[in-house]
Design an enzyme around this catalytic site. Sequence first.
Site, PDB file in Angstrom:
ATOM      1  N   ARG A  34       0.817  -1.226   0.000  1.00  0.00           N
ATOM      2  CA  ARG A  34       0.000   0.000   0.000  1.00  0.00           C
ATOM      3  C   ARG A  34       0.845   1.268   0.000  1.00  0.00           C
ATOM      4  O   ARG A  34       0.399   2.324   0.419  1.00  0.00           O
ATOM      5  CB  ARG A  34      -0.983   0.033   1.168  1.00  0.00           C
ATOM      6  CG  ARG A  34      -2.017  -1.065   1.111  1.00  0.00           C
ATOM      7  CD  ARG A  34      -3.152  -0.829   2.091  1.00  0.00           C
ATOM      8  NE  ARG A  34      -4.019  -1.988   2.084  1.00  0.00           N
ATOM      9  CZ  ARG A  34      -3.795  -3.083   2.793  1.00  0.00           C
ATOM     10  NH1 ARG A  34      -2.741  -3.155   3.580  1.00  0.00           N
ATOM     11  NH2 ARG A  34      -4.621  -4.105   2.726  1.00  0.00           N
ATOM     12  N   LYS A  54       2.285  12.180  -9.518  1.00  0.00           N
ATOM     13  CA  LYS A  54       1.485  11.283 -10.366  1.00  0.00           C
ATOM     14  C   LYS A  54       2.367  10.145 -10.870  1.00  0.00           C
ATOM     15  O   LYS A  54       3.464  10.384 -11.385  1.00  0.00           O
ATOM     16  CB  LYS A  54       0.919  12.043 -11.572  1.00  0.00           C
ATOM     17  CG  LYS A  54      -0.156  13.019 -11.179  1.00  0.00           C
ATOM     18  CD  LYS A  54      -1.156  13.269 -12.298  1.00  0.00           C
ATOM     19  CE  LYS A  54      -0.573  14.016 -13.450  1.00  0.00           C
ATOM     20  NZ  LYS A  54      -1.571  14.288 -14.503  1.00  0.00           N
ATOM     21  N   GLU A 105       9.034  21.035 -23.093  1.00  0.00           N
ATOM     22  CA  GLU A 105       8.270  21.123 -21.836  1.00  0.00           C
ATOM     23  C   GLU A 105       8.695  22.360 -21.054  1.00  0.00           C
ATOM     24  O   GLU A 105       7.874  23.013 -20.403  1.00  0.00           O
ATOM     25  CB  GLU A 105       8.465  19.863 -20.974  1.00  0.00           C
ATOM     26  CG  GLU A 105       7.819  18.604 -21.525  1.00  0.00           C
ATOM     27  CD  GLU A 105       6.297  18.566 -21.370  1.00  0.00           C
ATOM     28  OE1 GLU A 105       5.696  19.495 -20.806  1.00  0.00           O
ATOM     29  OE2 GLU A 105       5.699  17.571 -21.856  1.00  0.00           O
ATOM     30  N   LYS A 154       6.222  24.318 -12.278  1.00  0.00           N
ATOM     31  CA  LYS A 154       5.407  23.130 -11.998  1.00  0.00           C
ATOM     32  C   LYS A 154       5.082  23.041 -10.502  1.00  0.00           C
ATOM     33  O   LYS A 154       3.950  22.743 -10.115  1.00  0.00           O
ATOM     34  CB  LYS A 154       6.089  21.849 -12.488  1.00  0.00           C
ATOM     35  CG  LYS A 154       5.247  20.614 -12.145  1.00  0.00           C
ATOM     36  CD  LYS A 154       5.255  19.506 -13.139  1.00  0.00           C
ATOM     37  CE  LYS A 154       4.185  18.473 -12.765  1.00  0.00           C
ATOM     38  NZ  LYS A 154       4.217  17.265 -13.538  1.00  0.00           N
ATOM     39  N   GLU A 213      -5.444  17.825  -9.817  1.00  0.00           N
ATOM     40  CA  GLU A 213      -5.811  18.218 -11.179  1.00  0.00           C
ATOM     41  C   GLU A 213      -7.270  18.607 -11.346  1.00  0.00           C
ATOM     42  O   GLU A 213      -7.935  18.177 -12.275  1.00  0.00           O
ATOM     43  CB  GLU A 213      -5.476  17.076 -12.147  1.00  0.00           C
ATOM     44  CG  GLU A 213      -5.325  17.590 -13.537  1.00  0.00           C
ATOM     45  CD  GLU A 213      -4.519  16.644 -14.414  1.00  0.00           C
ATOM     46  OE1 GLU A 213      -4.860  16.524 -15.551  1.00  0.00           O
ATOM     47  OE2 GLU A 213      -3.536  16.046 -13.935  1.00  0.00           O
ATOM     48  N   ARG A 253      -3.923  22.926 -12.025  1.00  0.00           N
ATOM     49  CA  ARG A 253      -3.043  21.915 -12.606  1.00  0.00           C
ATOM     50  C   ARG A 253      -3.328  21.726 -14.098  1.00  0.00           C
ATOM     51  O   ARG A 253      -2.451  21.331 -14.854  1.00  0.00           O
ATOM     52  CB  ARG A 253      -3.191  20.590 -11.837  1.00  0.00           C
ATOM     53  CG  ARG A 253      -2.062  19.632 -12.130  1.00  0.00           C
ATOM     54  CD  ARG A 253      -1.880  18.603 -11.020  1.00  0.00           C
ATOM     55  NE  ARG A 253      -0.811  17.691 -11.399  1.00  0.00           N
ATOM     56  CZ  ARG A 253      -0.152  16.916 -10.568  1.00  0.00           C
ATOM     57  NH1 ARG A 253      -0.420  16.933  -9.295  1.00  0.00           N
ATOM     58  NH2 ARG A 253       0.788  16.119 -10.999  1.00  0.00           N
ATOM     59  N   ASN A 271      -1.520  21.508 -18.953  1.00  0.00           N
ATOM     60  CA  ASN A 271      -1.913  20.825 -20.192  1.00  0.00           C
ATOM     61  C   ASN A 271      -1.768  21.709 -21.423  1.00  0.00           C
ATOM     62  O   ASN A 271      -2.151  21.293 -22.520  1.00  0.00           O
ATOM     63  CB  ASN A 271      -3.369  20.332 -20.100  1.00  0.00           C
ATOM     64  CG  ASN A 271      -3.477  19.128 -19.197  1.00  0.00           C
ATOM     65  OD1 ASN A 271      -2.509  18.405 -19.001  1.00  0.00           O
ATOM     66  ND2 ASN A 271      -4.649  18.921 -18.633  1.00  0.00           N
ATOM     67  N   HIS A 298      -0.830  20.176 -24.558  1.00  0.00           N
ATOM     68  CA  HIS A 298      -1.006  18.729 -24.397  1.00  0.00           C
ATOM     69  C   HIS A 298      -2.318  18.203 -24.953  1.00  0.00           C
ATOM     70  O   HIS A 298      -2.397  17.029 -25.302  1.00  0.00           O
ATOM     71  CB  HIS A 298      -0.882  18.335 -22.915  1.00  0.00           C
ATOM     72  CG  HIS A 298       0.537  18.340 -22.439  1.00  0.00           C
ATOM     73  ND1 HIS A 298       1.304  19.479 -22.422  1.00  0.00           N
ATOM     74  CD2 HIS A 298       1.341  17.347 -21.993  1.00  0.00           C
ATOM     75  CE1 HIS A 298       2.512  19.184 -21.971  1.00  0.00           C
ATOM     76  NE2 HIS A 298       2.568  17.890 -21.706  1.00  0.00           N
ATOM     77  N   HIS A 338      -1.285  15.434 -27.183  1.00  0.00           N
ATOM     78  CA  HIS A 338      -1.560  14.012 -26.894  1.00  0.00           C
ATOM     79  C   HIS A 338      -2.272  13.349 -28.058  1.00  0.00           C
ATOM     80  O   HIS A 338      -1.995  12.197 -28.400  1.00  0.00           O
ATOM     81  CB  HIS A 338      -2.437  13.872 -25.640  1.00  0.00           C
ATOM     82  CG  HIS A 338      -1.662  13.920 -24.369  1.00  0.00           C
ATOM     83  ND1 HIS A 338      -2.201  14.370 -23.187  1.00  0.00           N
ATOM     84  CD2 HIS A 338      -0.391  13.572 -24.086  1.00  0.00           C
ATOM     85  CE1 HIS A 338      -1.284  14.299 -22.234  1.00  0.00           C
ATOM     86  NE2 HIS A 338      -0.177  13.815 -22.756  1.00  0.00           N
ATOM     87  N   HIS A 363       7.394  12.902 -27.191  1.00  0.00           N
ATOM     88  CA  HIS A 363       6.318  13.535 -26.437  1.00  0.00           C
ATOM     89  C   HIS A 363       6.471  15.067 -26.495  1.00  0.00           C
ATOM     90  O   HIS A 363       5.514  15.793 -26.764  1.00  0.00           O
ATOM     91  CB  HIS A 363       6.354  13.034 -24.991  1.00  0.00           C
ATOM     92  CG  HIS A 363       5.365  13.719 -24.103  1.00  0.00           C
ATOM     93  ND1 HIS A 363       4.011  13.519 -24.207  1.00  0.00           N
ATOM     94  CD2 HIS A 363       5.536  14.627 -23.105  1.00  0.00           C
ATOM     95  CE1 HIS A 363       3.389  14.266 -23.309  1.00  0.00           C
ATOM     96  NE2 HIS A 363       4.291  14.945 -22.622  1.00  0.00           N
TER      97      HIS A 363
END
Length: 365
Positions: free
Chosen positions: A123, A145, A187, A225, A235, A239, A243, A246, A250, A263
């Site tokens: 956990r 994340k 980025e 960030k 998010e 947050r 994006n 993105h 994406h 990416h």
Amino acid sequence: MTGPFTIVPHRSGSYPLYVGAGILGELPSIVGRVSDAALAVVVTSRRLEPLFGDAIAGAFARAGRSAKLVTFDEGEDRKTLATAGGIVDALIALGAKRDTVVIAAGGGVVGDTAGFAASIFLRGVDLVHVPTTLLAMVDSSIGGKVAVNHPSGKNLIGSFHQPAAVVSDVDLLATLPPRELLSGTFEALKSGVIGDRELFELLEGGEAPGGPLLEEVIRRSAAVKVAIVSGDERESGDRRLLNYGHTIGHALEAATGYGAVTHGEAVAWGMIGANAVASGRGLLSFDVARRIDAAVLAHGPAPLPPLDRGEVVRALEHDKKFVSSRRVMALPRAVGRCTVDEVEMGEIESGIDAAIAASAGEVRA
Ligand SMILES: NC(=O)c1ccc[n+]([C@@H]2O[C@H](COP(=O)([O-])OP(=O)(O)OC[C@H]3O[C@@H](n4cnc5c(N)ncnc54)[C@H](O)[C@@H]3O)[C@@H](O)[C@H]2O)c1
């Protein structure tokens, strides 16, 4: 002893973020400060282990500690539940218990996969990120994340698992292939447009960041960030500013089958698409949109393979972030300021057209 560059607060505590050249040797003492775990396990890829496995093991040996090593075959196609399960198997085989710290050393793929394994083993055990790509230093190692891919989509299986520390040794980037450096540079440029005009200006000329400039770029991008994620861990609000580039990026990545462009390059074309959406609705002056577009193009992202808008729209319709709620995009209003706005599908389509046209070398009129 190097002090942390900054402390990243989150819901249940905080963690230090270290940035510096040659700080890998301090990893054991940093780990000792942030975790009282008895067992340290370095998780990295078979490809990366020859690059810095010895340096990490040597640092632990000099500090009078030992670190176990677990390696796996990396790659976006290996960022899977099965790979994370294999890491858990290896931890169990090492006799790892709750007092274990996982040290994830690698790019975003290693950080996400090893981080996810650390989040599910018993956990959740302590996790320290040692990012080794520019993208991982400015983006994926910060914010908590962690995820692996599912055959039906990227990052569909994941958790929030905040690290105990992030240790970014800029010297590790010396071996990074230029195209991967470029991927992270986009980025960083994105971070400049979102929240740091000076960072944007440092990168605007199109030179690949190196030496002291590289460290400055990492610090400034990481600060953007950190400021955003510490205000919005899960998010739901700010947050989503991250994006920028993105939403369309994406979809371009998915439509081109992952790998045709990196990416960061997909994000670069996505930024040009978002700029078109922002200027189309009068949020961003045409001149500033052109300035940001020019900065992107100055770094020379690889062109997109031939594709039509329909393929990109279909990919967008599978984007979990995009379809789960209202259609929102992060749109720039100036260099250093973005907002999150609800958009119409037609606007996004024109953004996709702008990205495809820019990649084909067409200048917007
Ligand atoms: N968790 C998050 O918040 C988050 C954010 C952004 C991206 N990501 C994820 O990050 C991943 C992309 O990460 P990435 O761009 O770092 O790619 P990557 O991890 O695939 O690394 C790129 C390549 O560089 C190599 N490499 C790494 N470090 C090196 C070094 N120091 N020297 C030489 N080669 C090196 C790797 O072996 C790989 O071949 C994606 O899976 C993406 O989903 C996660």
